[in-house]
Design an enzyme around this catalytic site. Structure first.
Site, PDB file in Angstrom:
ATOM      1  CB  VAL A   1      -9.114 -16.563 -17.882  1.00 60.40           C
ATOM      2  CG1 VAL A   1     -10.615 -16.496 -17.591  1.00 60.40           C
ATOM      3  CG2 VAL A   1      -8.760 -17.855 -18.599  1.00 60.40           C
ATOM      4  CE  LYS A   2     -10.723  -7.513 -20.242  1.00 61.16           C
ATOM      5  NZ  LYS A   2     -11.222  -6.934 -21.496  1.00 61.16           N
ATOM      6  CB  VAL A   3     -11.770 -12.994 -13.758  1.00 62.91           C
ATOM      7  CG1 VAL A   3     -12.780 -13.260 -12.655  1.00 62.91           C
ATOM      8  CG2 VAL A   3     -11.261 -14.295 -14.367  1.00 62.91           C
TER       9      VAL A   3
END
Ligand code: E4P
Length: 239
Positions: free
Chosen positions: A83-85
């Site tokens: 997951v890219k945050v």
């Protein structure tokens, strides 16, 4: 050093996977916007059938609960989803919550070594400093890669530096030398890395010389067999 492809284009991913150099994929909302005919989730699912390496899926929510909701849904798509945050106060909280849940994260939009250090402490498994966007504003993006790679090594942090926003083959070489563990590249830059004018010229030259040599051989074999066919007649007339 690992090479990720920075795209949501399925055909590009298939091509690079066939080359045998694909270690993972990064996507973002801008890259998804260039595709058509499928939802982001469908695109991610398809990418995960092509590579078992990390596939980054970016959240767009800006508050913690929204990021968690989007990220948990992405994580269900396939086990290799990361997951890219984005780097922010809320992003740090979301990354530390994802870490507690065993969901891997890639902290994006990093522009300083300090931001990377904080993301590493919050539990991000990938730190993405944006080289090209720093270069665009007349700052040396590669300095952040070098500093962060050094910080990760000195303090033995359990994370990897992913050189992002790579715009040309020179960026790739410099990122490798600066100690980046991963670089994510647009398809065009990967193609540029493959080619060199002297390589391409050499391939054409070798092919042409090969064809000439075969023609010459065929011609000399032809003469020899014609000569051999004539030889008995010559022998008869001599007797
Ligand atoms: C990848 O994770 C980044 O989103 C991407 O490399 C950004 O590249 P850009 O600055 O060329 O848009």
């Amino acid at each position: 050093m690992k090479i990720f492809l920075d795209t949501a284009d399925i055909e590009e991913i298939r091509i690079v996977a066939r080359w045998g150099v694909l270690d993972g994929v990064t996507t973002n909302p801008t890259l998804f916007a260039k595709t058509s005919g499928a939802t982001y989730e469908e695109v991610l699912k398809e990418i995960c059938t092509i590579t078992s390496g990390p596939v980054s899926a970016e959240v767009v929510a800006e508050e913690v609960e929204g990021m968690l909701k989007e990220g948990r849904a992405f994580a269900k798509i396939a086990p290799n989803i990361v997951v890219k945050v984005p780097m922010s106060e809320e992003g740090l909280e979301a990354m530390s919550r994802f870490a507690e849940e065993g969901i891997k994260t890639n902290c994006t939009l990093i522009f300083t070594a300090n931001q990377g250090l904080l993301a590493a402490k919050a539990g991000a498994s990938l730190l993405s400093p944006f080289v090209g966007r720093l270069d665009d504003i007349n700052q040396d993006g590669m300095i952040v890669i070098r500093e962060l790679a050094e910080i990760v090594a000195i303090h033995e942090l359990d994370t990897e530096v992913l050189a992002a926003s790579i715009r040309n083959p020179l960026h790739m070489t410099q990122a490798a030398l600066a100690g980046a563990h991963v670089a994510t590249l647009p398809f065009k830059v990967l193609q540029q890395m493959v080619h060199h004018p002297l390589t391409d010229k050499g391939i054409v030259q070798f092919r042409s010389d090969w064809d000439k040599a075969r023609k010459a051989l065929a011609a000399s074999n032809g003469k020899a067999s014609a000569g051999a066919a004539k030889a008995p007649a010559a022998a008869k007339s001599g007797s």
